[in-house]
Design an enzyme around this catalytic site. Structure first.
Site, PDB file in Angstrom:
ATOM      1  N   ASP A 216      36.465  42.305  49.215  1.00  0.00           N
ATOM      2  CA  ASP A 216      36.188  43.115  48.083  1.00  0.00           C
ATOM      3  C   ASP A 216      37.402  43.918  47.667  1.00  0.00           C
ATOM      4  OD1 ASP A 216      35.713  44.936  45.956  1.00  0.00           O
ATOM      5  OD2 ASP A 216      33.871  45.695  46.843  1.00  0.00           O
TER       6      ASP A 216
ATOM      7  N   SER B  42      37.078  31.073  45.274  1.00  0.00           N
ATOM      8  CA  SER B  42      35.799  30.280  45.442  1.00  0.00           C
ATOM      9  C   SER B  42      35.364  29.464  44.277  1.00  0.00           C
ATOM     10  CB  SER B  42      34.696  30.957  46.246  1.00  0.00           C
ATOM     11  OG  SER B  42      34.263  31.983  45.579  1.00  0.00           O
ATOM     12  N   ARG B  43      35.870  29.824  43.002  1.00  0.00           N
ATOM     13  CA  ARG B  43      35.582  29.441  41.642  1.00  0.00           C
ATOM     14  C   ARG B  43      36.395  29.457  40.596  1.00  0.00           C
ATOM     15  NH1 ARG B  43      30.743  33.733  39.678  1.00  0.00           N
ATOM     16  NH2 ARG B  43      32.000  34.452  37.994  1.00  0.00           N
TER      17      ARG B  43
ATOM     18  N   SER C 289      46.482  38.614  32.070  1.00  0.00           N
ATOM     19  CA  SER C 289      45.567  38.057  31.048  1.00  0.00           C
ATOM     20  C   SER C 289      46.342  38.339  29.565  1.00  0.00           C
ATOM     21  CB  SER C 289      44.270  38.747  30.843  1.00  0.00           C
ATOM     22  OG  SER C 289      43.709  38.281  29.597  1.00  0.00           O
TER      23      SER C 289
ATOM     24  N   GLY D  55      39.913  35.646  45.173  1.00  0.00           N
ATOM     25  CA  GLY D  55      38.938  35.226  44.163  1.00  0.00           C
ATOM     26  C   GLY D  55      38.925  33.697  44.285  1.00  0.00           C
TER      27      GLY D  55
ATOM     28  N   LYS E  71      44.750  44.957  32.791  1.00  0.00           N
ATOM     29  CA  LYS E  71      45.569  43.759  32.799  1.00  0.00           C
ATOM     30  C   LYS E  71      46.916  43.931  32.508  1.00  0.00           C
ATOM     31  CE  LYS E  71      42.579  40.596  34.586  1.00  0.00           C
ATOM     32  NZ  LYS E  71      43.017  39.803  35.580  1.00  0.00           N
TER      33      LYS E  71
ATOM     34  N   TYR F 137      39.296  46.528  30.613  1.00  0.00           N
ATOM     35  CA  TYR F 137      39.881  45.196  31.032  1.00  0.00           C
ATOM     36  C   TYR F 137      41.217  45.106  30.547  1.00  0.00           C
ATOM     37  CZ  TYR F 137      40.426  40.186  32.022  1.00  0.00           C
ATOM     38  OH  TYR F 137      40.703  38.916  32.384  1.00  0.00           O
TER      39      TYR F 137
ATOM     40  N   ILE G  31      40.110  30.568  28.926  1.00  0.00           N
ATOM     41  CA  ILE G  31      39.930  29.447  29.974  1.00  0.00           C
ATOM     42  C   ILE G  31      38.531  29.127  30.366  1.00  0.00           C
ATOM     43  CG2 ILE G  31      40.870  28.606  32.227  1.00  0.00           C
ATOM     44  CD1 ILE G  31      43.163  29.272  30.212  1.00  0.00           C
TER      45      ILE G  31
HETATM   46  N1  LIG Z   1      38.692  32.608  32.206  1.00  0.00           N
HETATM   47  C1  LIG Z   1      39.583  33.216  31.425  1.00  0.00           C
HETATM   48  O1  LIG Z   1      39.324  33.025  30.179  1.00  0.00           O
HETATM   49  C2  LIG Z   1      40.571  34.148  31.823  1.00  0.00           C
HETATM   50  C3  LIG Z   1      41.414  34.645  30.933  1.00  0.00           C
HETATM   51  C4  LIG Z   1      42.530  35.309  31.356  1.00  0.00           C
HETATM   52  C5  LIG Z   1      42.661  35.756  32.582  1.00  0.00           C
HETATM   53  N2  LIG Z   1      41.777  35.377  33.345  1.00  0.00           N
HETATM   54  C6  LIG Z   1      41.693  36.178  34.771  1.00  0.00           C
HETATM   55  O2  LIG Z   1      41.780  35.049  35.787  1.00  0.00           O
HETATM   56  C7  LIG Z   1      41.245  35.391  37.186  1.00  0.00           C
HETATM   57  C8  LIG Z   1      40.158  34.398  37.430  1.00  0.00           C
HETATM   58  O3  LIG Z   1      39.042  34.726  36.485  1.00  0.00           O
HETATM   59  P1  LIG Z   1      38.021  33.467  36.497  1.00  0.00           P
HETATM   60  O4  LIG Z   1      37.969  32.952  34.966  1.00  0.00           O
HETATM   61  O5  LIG Z   1      38.308  32.317  37.414  1.00  0.00           O
HETATM   62  O6  LIG Z   1      36.959  34.112  36.536  1.00  0.00           O
HETATM   63  P2  LIG Z   1      35.395  33.994  37.597  1.00  0.00           P
HETATM   64  O7  LIG Z   1      34.520  35.069  37.291  1.00  0.00           O
HETATM   65  O8  LIG Z   1      35.072  32.575  37.500  1.00  0.00           O
HETATM   66  O9  LIG Z   1      36.171  34.201  38.926  1.00  0.00           O
HETATM   67  C9  LIG Z   1      36.768  35.419  39.583  1.00  0.00           C
HETATM   68  C10 LIG Z   1      36.872  35.470  41.033  1.00  0.00           C
HETATM   69  O10 LIG Z   1      37.144  36.843  41.412  1.00  0.00           O
HETATM   70  C11 LIG Z   1      36.143  37.181  42.401  1.00  0.00           C
HETATM   71  N3  LIG Z   1      35.698  38.585  42.386  1.00  0.00           N
HETATM   72  C12 LIG Z   1      35.243  39.227  41.416  1.00  0.00           C
HETATM   73  N4  LIG Z   1      35.188  40.807  41.827  1.00  0.00           N
HETATM   74  C13 LIG Z   1      35.777  40.696  43.077  1.00  0.00           C
HETATM   75  C14 LIG Z   1      36.137  42.073  44.055  1.00  0.00           C
HETATM   76  N5  LIG Z   1      35.876  42.811  43.533  1.00  0.00           N
HETATM   77  N6  LIG Z   1      36.684  41.372  45.135  1.00  0.00           N
HETATM   78  C15 LIG Z   1      36.970  40.093  45.580  1.00  0.00           C
HETATM   79  N7  LIG Z   1      36.938  39.279  44.496  1.00  0.00           N
HETATM   80  C16 LIG Z   1      36.337  39.563  43.431  1.00  0.00           C
HETATM   81  C17 LIG Z   1      35.020  36.454  42.019  1.00  0.00           C
HETATM   82  O11 LIG Z   1      34.116  36.213  43.305  1.00  0.00           O
HETATM   83  C18 LIG Z   1      35.538  35.045  41.560  1.00  0.00           C
HETATM   84  O12 LIG Z   1      35.645  34.020  42.624  1.00  0.00           O
HETATM   85  C19 LIG Z   1      40.826  37.016  36.873  1.00  0.00           C
HETATM   86  O13 LIG Z   1      41.632  37.864  37.054  1.00  0.00           O
HETATM   87  C20 LIG Z   1      40.533  36.883  35.298  1.00  0.00           C
HETATM   88  O14 LIG Z   1      40.740  38.196  34.899  1.00  0.00           O
HETATM   89  C21 LIG Z   1      40.688  34.790  33.099  1.00  0.00           C
END
Ligand SMILES: NC(=O)c1ccc[n+]([C@@H]2O[C@H](COP(=O)([O-])OP(=O)(O)OC[C@H]3O[C@@H](n4cnc5c(N)ncnc54)[C@H](O)[C@@H]3O)[C@@H](O)[C@H]2O)c1
Length: 244
Positions: A60, A11-12, A139, A9, A156, A152, A185
């Site tokens: 995936d 790319s973003r 998380s 994951g 987690k 979720y 975040i």
């Molecule tokens: N943003 C927050 O506040 C936050 C807080 C706690 C934990 N997280 C965790 O951090 C991680 C990154 O989250 P983020 O905030 O950058 O979210 P985001 O939605 O920007 O990025 C999630 C990434 O996961 C990829 N993804 C989603 N489903 C997928 C699949 N089935 N197979 C492969 N890739 C897949 C997406 O393409 C994307 O690149 C996640 O595990 C999320 O649960 C985020």
């Protein structure tokens, strides 16, 4: 010789910040994208322009065969792998009494089984080499219950149990396995939240602000460095004091 990492994951959001940070620090990195090939290619180009080496392949995480193919492609590009960062994750928030089975399944299959699917492809390789390092992105929702997130939170929390058990399996080979637990975040995941809800969240956070993806990437960078070699089986919250 440069170290080599795989980031799911990437790319973003948090994943992209991790990819950019590690490549700036001299890592060669393979990261995955789910469907947005163009943004993955743009990130590879940006890293290449900065003198780094990276590649992106489709994955995936919820599909075991996809994980097999992804890790094979990553190994071919990198030739060796030192670090795995399981980061890909989704939310499908809803109160349990209206949650549909597919909303439960997709979150568990992507977030929890997804970490198994990818890690399973590398763990034997790390054991054989007596070298490696795994960081799992959980998380604060894995540490405390949040209404509307039963799926979720379950995924987690599961990642935390997975991390602790695997850390004990891997410790005798000197392979650290750790978990990070970000709070709120600033990424596309949290940008889906209504502005009013975000303001309430900021008021709940002792530091009164949302975290930056770069701050999470800096923690990951430390945990996969030589400075963190004696740390394993731990969960590091990075949340502005939310769970203090
Ligand atoms: N943003 C927050 O506040 C936050 C807080 C706690 C934990 N997280 C965790 O951090 C991680 C990154 O989250 P983020 O905030 O950058 O979210 P985001 O939605 O920007 O990025 C999630 C990434 O996961 C990829 N993804 C989603 N489903 C997928 C699949 N089935 N197979 C492969 N890739 C897949 C997406 O393409 C994307 O690149 C996640 O595990 C999320 O649960 C985020």
């Amino acid at each position: 010789m440069s170290k080599k990492a795989i980031v799911t994951g990437g790319s973003r959001g948090i994943g992209a910040a991790i990819v950019e940070t590690l490549t700036r620090e001299g890592f060669e990195v393979v990261f995955s994208y789910l469907s947005n090939k163009e943004s993955a290619e743009n990130l590879v180009q940006k890293i290449t322009d900065q003198g780094g080496r990276a590649a992106a392949f489709q994955l995936d995480t919820s599909d075991y065969e996809s994980a097999v193919n992804f890790v094979n492609q990553a190994k071919e590009f990198l030739t060796e792998v030192d670090v795995l960062i399981n980061n890909a994750g989704i939310t499908r928030d809803k109160s349990l009494f209206i949650m549909q089975k597919d909303e439960w399944d997709s979150v568990i299959n992507t977030n929890l089984s997804g970490y198994f699917n990818v890690t399973r492809q590398l763990i034997g390789y790390f054991f054989k080499n007596k070298r490696g390092c795994i960081i799992n992105v959980s998380s604060v929702s894995g540490l405390v219950g949040i209404a509307g997130q039963t799926n979720y939170c379950a995924s987690k929390s599961g990642i935390i149990g997975f991390t602790r058990a695997l850390a004990k399996e891997a410790a005798k080979l000197g392979i650290p396995v750790n978990c990070i637990a970000p709070g709120y975040i600033d990424t596309e995941m949290t940008r889906q939240l209504p502005e009013k809800h975000l303001e309430e969240i900021k008021n709940m956070i002792p530091m009164h602000r949302i975290g930056k993806a770069q701050e999470v990437a800096d923690l990951v960078s430390f945990l996969c460095s030589e400075k963190a070699r004696y740390i394993t089986g731990q969960v590091f919250a990075i949340d502005g004091g939310l769970t203090a």
